[in-house]
Design a protein around this motif. Structure first.
Motif, PDB file in Angstrom:
ATOM      1  N   ARG A  97     -39.385   9.487  42.950  1.00  0.00           N
ATOM      2  CA  ARG A  97     -39.852   9.111  41.471  1.00  0.00           C
ATOM      3  C   ARG A  97     -41.397   8.851  41.783  1.00  0.00           C
ATOM      4  O   ARG A  97     -42.019   8.288  42.655  1.00  0.00           O
ATOM      5  N   ASP A  98     -42.270   9.499  40.969  1.00  0.00           N
ATOM      6  CA  ASP A  98     -43.771   9.580  40.922  1.00  0.00           C
ATOM      7  C   ASP A  98     -44.024   9.887  42.425  1.00  0.00           C
ATOM      8  O   ASP A  98     -45.128   8.991  42.842  1.00  0.00           O
ATOM      9  N   GLY A  99     -43.579  10.980  42.961  1.00  0.00           N
ATOM     10  CA  GLY A  99     -43.980  11.284  44.321  1.00  0.00           C
ATOM     11  C   GLY A  99     -43.815  10.459  45.437  1.00  0.00           C
ATOM     12  O   GLY A  99     -44.295  10.788  46.450  1.00  0.00           O
ATOM     13  N   GLN A 100     -42.671   9.656  45.189  1.00  0.00           N
ATOM     14  CA  GLN A 100     -42.250   8.760  46.313  1.00  0.00           C
ATOM     15  C   GLN A 100     -40.742   8.892  46.530  1.00  0.00           C
ATOM     16  O   GLN A 100     -40.182   9.109  45.425  1.00  0.00           O
ATOM     17  N   LEU A 101     -40.224   8.686  47.995  1.00  0.00           N
ATOM     18  CA  LEU A 101     -39.035   8.775  48.144  1.00  0.00           C
ATOM     19  C   LEU A 101     -38.641   7.339  48.704  1.00  0.00           C
ATOM     20  O   LEU A 101     -39.256   6.635  49.255  1.00  0.00           O
ATOM     21  N   LEU A 102     -37.110   6.802  47.841  1.00  0.00           N
ATOM     22  CA  LEU A 102     -36.650   5.707  48.316  1.00  0.00           C
ATOM     23  C   LEU A 102     -36.035   5.719  49.442  1.00  0.00           C
ATOM     24  O   LEU A 102     -34.877   6.642  49.654  1.00  0.00           O
ATOM     25  N   LEU A 103     -36.285   4.813  50.415  1.00  0.00           N
ATOM     26  CA  LEU A 103     -35.631   4.903  51.726  1.00  0.00           C
ATOM     27  C   LEU A 103     -35.365   3.288  51.935  1.00  0.00           C
ATOM     28  O   LEU A 103     -35.764   2.234  51.581  1.00  0.00           O
ATOM     29  N   ASP A 162     -30.681   1.303  69.744  1.00  0.00           N
ATOM     30  CA  ASP A 162     -31.540   0.609  70.637  1.00  0.00           C
ATOM     31  C   ASP A 162     -32.153  -0.581  70.173  1.00  0.00           C
ATOM     32  O   ASP A 162     -33.214  -1.274  70.565  1.00  0.00           O
ATOM     33  N   GLY A 163     -32.106  -0.564  68.567  1.00  0.00           N
ATOM     34  CA  GLY A 163     -32.653  -1.928  67.794  1.00  0.00           C
ATOM     35  C   GLY A 163     -34.035  -1.380  67.217  1.00  0.00           C
ATOM     36  O   GLY A 163     -34.422  -2.275  66.611  1.00  0.00           O
ATOM     37  N   THR A 164     -34.589  -0.325  67.395  1.00  0.00           N
ATOM     38  CA  THR A 164     -35.803   0.009  66.777  1.00  0.00           C
ATOM     39  C   THR A 164     -35.792   0.363  65.215  1.00  0.00           C
ATOM     40  O   THR A 164     -34.594   0.954  65.083  1.00  0.00           O
ATOM     41  N   PRO A 165     -36.341  -0.182  64.231  1.00  0.00           N
ATOM     42  CA  PRO A 165     -36.133   0.116  63.055  1.00  0.00           C
ATOM     43  C   PRO A 165     -36.394   1.794  62.812  1.00  0.00           C
ATOM     44  O   PRO A 165     -37.472   2.097  63.061  1.00  0.00           O
ATOM     45  N   GLU A 166     -35.406   1.977  61.844  1.00  0.00           N
ATOM     46  CA  GLU A 166     -35.844   3.609  61.537  1.00  0.00           C
ATOM     47  C   GLU A 166     -35.567   3.615  59.869  1.00  0.00           C
ATOM     48  O   GLU A 166     -34.475   2.838  59.556  1.00  0.00           O
ATOM     49  N   TRP A 167     -36.115   4.462  59.396  1.00  0.00           N
ATOM     50  CA  TRP A 167     -35.872   4.731  57.703  1.00  0.00           C
ATOM     51  C   TRP A 167     -34.665   5.808  57.754  1.00  0.00           C
ATOM     52  O   TRP A 167     -34.611   6.679  58.365  1.00  0.00           O
ATOM     53  N   VAL A 168     -33.891   5.520  56.713  1.00  0.00           N
ATOM     54  CA  VAL A 168     -32.557   6.145  56.319  1.00  0.00           C
ATOM     55  C   VAL A 168     -32.680   6.569  55.095  1.00  0.00           C
ATOM     56  O   VAL A 168     -33.182   5.818  54.239  1.00  0.00           O
ATOM     57  N   LEU A 169     -31.591   7.387  54.521  1.00  0.00           N
ATOM     58  CA  LEU A 169     -31.541   7.656  52.994  1.00  0.00           C
ATOM     59  C   LEU A 169     -30.539   6.483  52.608  1.00  0.00           C
ATOM     60  O   LEU A 169     -29.662   6.037  53.277  1.00  0.00           O
ATOM     61  N   THR A 215     -40.886   6.563  61.243  1.00  0.00           N
ATOM     62  CA  THR A 215     -39.643   6.774  62.073  1.00  0.00           C
ATOM     63  C   THR A 215     -38.589   6.848  61.458  1.00  0.00           C
ATOM     64  O   THR A 215     -38.191   5.907  60.587  1.00  0.00           O
ATOM     65  N   ARG A 216     -37.783   7.797  61.227  1.00  0.00           N
ATOM     66  CA  ARG A 216     -36.871   8.208  60.367  1.00  0.00           C
ATOM     67  C   ARG A 216     -35.653   8.881  61.117  1.00  0.00           C
ATOM     68  O   ARG A 216     -35.805   9.619  62.214  1.00  0.00           O
ATOM     69  N   ILE A 217     -34.388   9.000  60.522  1.00  0.00           N
ATOM     70  CA  ILE A 217     -33.508   9.715  61.079  1.00  0.00           C
ATOM     71  C   ILE A 217     -33.392  11.228  60.584  1.00  0.00           C
ATOM     72  O   ILE A 217     -34.203  11.705  59.572  1.00  0.00           O
ATOM     73  N   PRO A 218     -33.171  12.001  61.381  1.00  0.00           N
ATOM     74  CA  PRO A 218     -33.232  13.681  61.066  1.00  0.00           C
ATOM     75  C   PRO A 218     -32.825  14.001  59.768  1.00  0.00           C
ATOM     76  O   PRO A 218     -32.944  14.912  58.985  1.00  0.00           O
ATOM     77  N   LEU A 219     -31.628  13.231  59.162  1.00  0.00           N
ATOM     78  CA  LEU A 219     -31.007  13.563  57.890  1.00  0.00           C
ATOM     79  C   LEU A 219     -31.945  13.548  56.927  1.00  0.00           C
ATOM     80  O   LEU A 219     -32.144  14.175  55.724  1.00  0.00           O
ATOM     81  N   VAL A 220     -32.997  12.522  56.876  1.00  0.00           N
ATOM     82  CA  VAL A 220     -34.188  12.410  55.798  1.00  0.00           C
ATOM     83  C   VAL A 220     -34.694  13.662  55.737  1.00  0.00           C
ATOM     84  O   VAL A 220     -34.898  14.308  54.718  1.00  0.00           O
TER      85      VAL A 220
END
Length: 154
Positions: free
Chosen positions: A15-21, A28-35, A127-132
């Motif tokens: 929406r408006d050039g932005q992706l919802l994640l 390992d506990g590191t935060p990562e962005w997912v769909l 920092t995101r998963i490859p599925l993104v």
């Protein structure tokens, strides 16, 4: 080796050039962005899964506007404790969805702790998963096969 099949449905909401994640901790506990999305419950239709999961993880209600494609990943996980090694096969259905209502909020007591909109131009730096990346390739290219052959796998 134990076999495990997991079918899940995820949404690409732009929406408006932005992706919802949504944000989730890696093993390992590191935060990562997912769909936003997740695993189907037994007997649940994948369309209903993505609508339910998106609401749970973001607070938004959505209209599914299309099926972008299907991604499949297979991994082996080593044995832990008394458990046998696992041959995991993930089948991920990727939908396009449009927000129709609700208010953005984090999930309570679930697998994610934050939901946010990110400019598409800034997603590569997250920092995101490859599925993104796979999902964005499907969203941009819309291959007739529904498969993003050149996207990062995993």
């Amino acid at each position: 080796m134990r076999e495990n099949l997991r079918v899940a449905a995820y949404a690409v909401c732009v929406r408006d050039g932005q992706l919802l994640l949504a944000r989730s901790p890696a093993p390992d506990g590191t935060p990562e962005w997912v769909l936003p999305g997740g695993g189907m419950e037994h007997g649940e239709d994948p369309h209903d899964t993505v609508v339910r999961e998106l609401f749970e993880e973001t607070g938004y209600t959505v209209e599914v506007t299309g099926l972008l494609g299907v991604d499949s990943v297979r991994r082996s996980f080593p044995r832990r404790g008394l458990r046998r090694p696992v041959d995991h096969h993930g089948v991920r259905l990727l939908y396009e969805a449009r927000v129709t209502g609700g208010d953005l909020r984090p999930e309570t007591g679930g697998s994610t702790d934050l939901a946010a909109w990110h400019p598409l131009t800034e997603v590569p730096a997250l920092t995101r998963i490859p599925l993104v990346d796979t999902a964005l390739t499907l969203w941009r290219e819309r291959p007739p096969s529904g498969r993003a052959a050149d996207a990062r796998r995993g």
